[in-house]
Design a protein around this motif. Structure first.
Motif, PDB file in Angstrom:
ATOM      1  N   LEU A  45       8.784 -11.521   1.268  1.00  0.00           N
ATOM      2  CA  LEU A  45       8.509 -10.446   0.313  1.00  0.00           C
ATOM      3  C   LEU A  45       8.273 -10.990  -1.093  1.00  0.00           C
ATOM      4  CD1 LEU A  45      11.161  -7.948   1.682  1.00  0.00           C
ATOM      5  CD2 LEU A  45       8.698  -7.490   1.592  1.00  0.00           C
ATOM      6  N   VAL A  95       4.685 -12.428  -1.817  1.00  0.00           N
ATOM      7  CA  VAL A  95       3.581 -11.494  -2.052  1.00  0.00           C
ATOM      8  C   VAL A  95       3.833 -10.629  -3.284  1.00  0.00           C
ATOM      9  CG1 VAL A  95       2.794 -11.475   0.333  1.00  0.00           C
ATOM     10  CG2 VAL A  95       4.531  -9.823  -0.394  1.00  0.00           C
ATOM     11  N   ASP A 114      10.854   0.784  -2.576  1.00  0.00           N
ATOM     12  CA  ASP A 114      10.689   0.759  -1.131  1.00  0.00           C
ATOM     13  C   ASP A 114      12.036   0.311  -0.563  1.00  0.00           C
ATOM     14  OD1 ASP A 114       7.922   1.352  -1.287  1.00  0.00           O
ATOM     15  OD2 ASP A 114       7.508  -0.749  -1.729  1.00  0.00           O
ATOM     16  N   LEU A 118       3.779  -1.959   3.326  1.00  0.00           N
ATOM     17  CA  LEU A 118       4.074  -1.893   1.887  1.00  0.00           C
ATOM     18  C   LEU A 118       2.817  -2.118   1.057  1.00  0.00           C
ATOM     19  CD1 LEU A 118       7.465  -3.849   1.713  1.00  0.00           C
ATOM     20  CD2 LEU A 118       7.080  -1.376   1.954  1.00  0.00           C
ATOM     21  N   ASP A 119       1.899  -2.924   1.556  1.00  0.00           N
ATOM     22  CA  ASP A 119       0.654  -3.182   0.831  1.00  0.00           C
ATOM     23  C   ASP A 119      -0.220  -1.945   0.740  1.00  0.00           C
ATOM     24  OD1 ASP A 119      -1.034  -5.126  -0.542  1.00  0.00           O
ATOM     25  OD2 ASP A 119      -2.398  -4.902   1.152  1.00  0.00           O
ATOM     26  N   GLU A 120      -0.109  -1.055   1.716  1.00  0.00           N
ATOM     27  CA  GLU A 120      -0.861   0.209   1.652  1.00  0.00           C
ATOM     28  C   GLU A 120      -0.495   0.982   0.414  1.00  0.00           C
ATOM     29  OE1 GLU A 120      -0.048   2.314   5.207  1.00  0.00           O
ATOM     30  OE2 GLU A 120      -0.986   0.836   6.523  1.00  0.00           O
ATOM     31  N   LYS A 121       0.783   0.974   0.070  1.00  0.00           N
ATOM     32  CA  LYS A 121       1.231   1.648  -1.143  1.00  0.00           C
ATOM     33  C   LYS A 121       0.638   0.998  -2.385  1.00  0.00           C
ATOM     34  CE  LYS A 121       5.114   0.383  -2.720  1.00  0.00           C
ATOM     35  NZ  LYS A 121       4.508  -0.323  -3.895  1.00  0.00           N
ATOM     36  N   ALA A 122       0.628  -0.342  -2.378  1.00  0.00           N
ATOM     37  CA  ALA A 122       0.129  -1.068  -3.539  1.00  0.00           C
ATOM     38  C   ALA A 122      -1.353  -0.790  -3.781  1.00  0.00           C
ATOM     39  CB  ALA A 122       0.364  -2.568  -3.377  1.00  0.00           C
ATOM     40  N   GLN A 123      -2.092  -0.563  -2.668  1.00  0.00           N
ATOM     41  CA  GLN A 123      -3.520  -0.339  -2.795  1.00  0.00           C
ATOM     42  C   GLN A 123      -3.876   1.112  -3.071  1.00  0.00           C
ATOM     43  OE1 GLN A 123      -5.462  -1.898   0.691  1.00  0.00           O
ATOM     44  NE2 GLN A 123      -4.664  -3.948   0.414  1.00  0.00           N
ATOM     45  N   LEU A 151       4.864  -5.942   5.797  1.00  0.00           N
ATOM     46  CA  LEU A 151       4.092  -6.346   4.617  1.00  0.00           C
ATOM     47  C   LEU A 151       2.806  -5.531   4.500  1.00  0.00           C
ATOM     48  CD1 LEU A 151       4.535 -10.235   4.715  1.00  0.00           C
ATOM     49  CD2 LEU A 151       5.662  -8.605   3.197  1.00  0.00           C
ATOM     50  N   ALA A 152       2.156  -5.275   5.616  1.00  0.00           N
ATOM     51  CA  ALA A 152       0.947  -4.450   5.595  1.00  0.00           C
ATOM     52  C   ALA A 152       1.276  -3.010   5.210  1.00  0.00           C
ATOM     53  CB  ALA A 152       0.268  -4.485   6.962  1.00  0.00           C
ATOM     54  N   HIS A 185       6.806  -9.165  -4.595  1.00  0.00           N
ATOM     55  CA  HIS A 185       7.830  -8.123  -4.703  1.00  0.00           C
ATOM     56  C   HIS A 185       9.064  -8.610  -5.454  1.00  0.00           C
ATOM     57  CE1 HIS A 185       6.058  -5.031  -2.117  1.00  0.00           C
ATOM     58  NE2 HIS A 185       5.628  -6.015  -1.349  1.00  0.00           N
TER      59      HIS A 185
END
Length: 256
Positions: free
Chosen positions: A49, A52, A98, A250-255, A247-248, A54
């Motif tokens: 985490l 990437v 998160d 949580l990355d949806e939120k970031a995008q 990770l994918a 976090h």
């Protein structure tokens, strides 16, 4: 790794705060008889985490790890332990994070999301599927196994599994027995149906403890399931496909 402490309404709670201080925060809540080092550090979660971007916060639940050991049943229970998590966010000045929990930690995460939905942006329930609603079995054989003079005196298979794990993690067996016997407030489908945040439910395909993840995910408007292939309850935690899925997610939120 710098272990820190804070006062959670009179209970000393230990935690770590790693990664990018300015990154999106992720709070990690470990399972029964474990601790943040066993559940999240040694399995590579904190590193994964952090790499990437976090900010990674992981706590030792009351009665576990470096946190204060308590021996009264009334000092435990997932709703009470969820308030420790909420107070940790308060202590760190984090409005929302998160949150990922494993096994008992997933149940604690659920109560945090239910009682304080504004504090949880996305949730991951690891190692606990439909049995979050149905229950995971009688606590007394496990509590008795923890209190037995020796693991050689424990005949119950589930009790032996948890006693062995508790010994491996250097846990306070008396505190764990109190935690195991504490009140278990049921989580009902109607409450889960009210959760507004995306929730990932991830359980090992060979997990006999957690139950099917899809059955639980279907109860939530933004729930989704992930089967951790070929893993049981104990071995799913550090699985690389589990990490990649989270990770994918949580990355949806970031995008967004």
């Amino acid at each position: 790794m710098n272990v820190r402490h804070f006062d959670s309404d009179g209970v000393d709670i230990a935690y770590i705060d790693e990664g990018d201080p300015a990154g999106p925060p992720v709070l990690l809540i470990h399972g029964f008889a474990s601790n943040f080092e066993v559940n999240w550090v040694s399995t590579g979660w904190v590193d994964a985490l952090s790499k990437v971007g976090h900010r990674v916060i992981a706590m030792d639940n009351r009665g576990h790890g470096h946190s204060e050991k308590l021996y009264d049943l009334s000092d435990y229970g997932a709703p009470i332990m969820a308030e420790d998590a909420r107070r940790l966010l308060d202590h760190l000045g984090i409005a929302a994070a998160d949150v990922m929990g494993y096994s008992m930690g997933a149940r604690i995460t659920a109560f945090l999301a239910i009682n304080h939905p504004g504090r949880v942006r996305r949730a991951v329930f690891g190692g606990l599927g439909i049995n979050m609603v149905r229950g995971v079995g009688a606590p007394e054989p496990i509590a008795e196994a923890l209190e037995a003079p020796s693991i050689d005196d424990v005949a119950d298979l589930s009790g032996r599994m948890f006693r062995l794990f508790a010994e491996q993690t250097g846990s306070d067996l008396k505190a764990l027995a109190a935690c195991m016997r504490s009140s278990r407030i049921k989580i009902v489908p109607d409450v889960l149906a009210s959760l507004p945040m995306p929730v990932l439910v991830a359980v090992g395909s060979d997990d006999s403890v957690g139950g099917d993840p899809a059955d639980l995910a279907d109860m939530m408007p933004k729930g989704r399931a992930f089967h951790i292939a070929g893993r049981d309850h104990m071995k799913a935690v550090g699985d690389r496909t589990f990490k990649a899925e989270v990770l994918a997610f949580l990355d949806e939120k970031a995008q967004a």
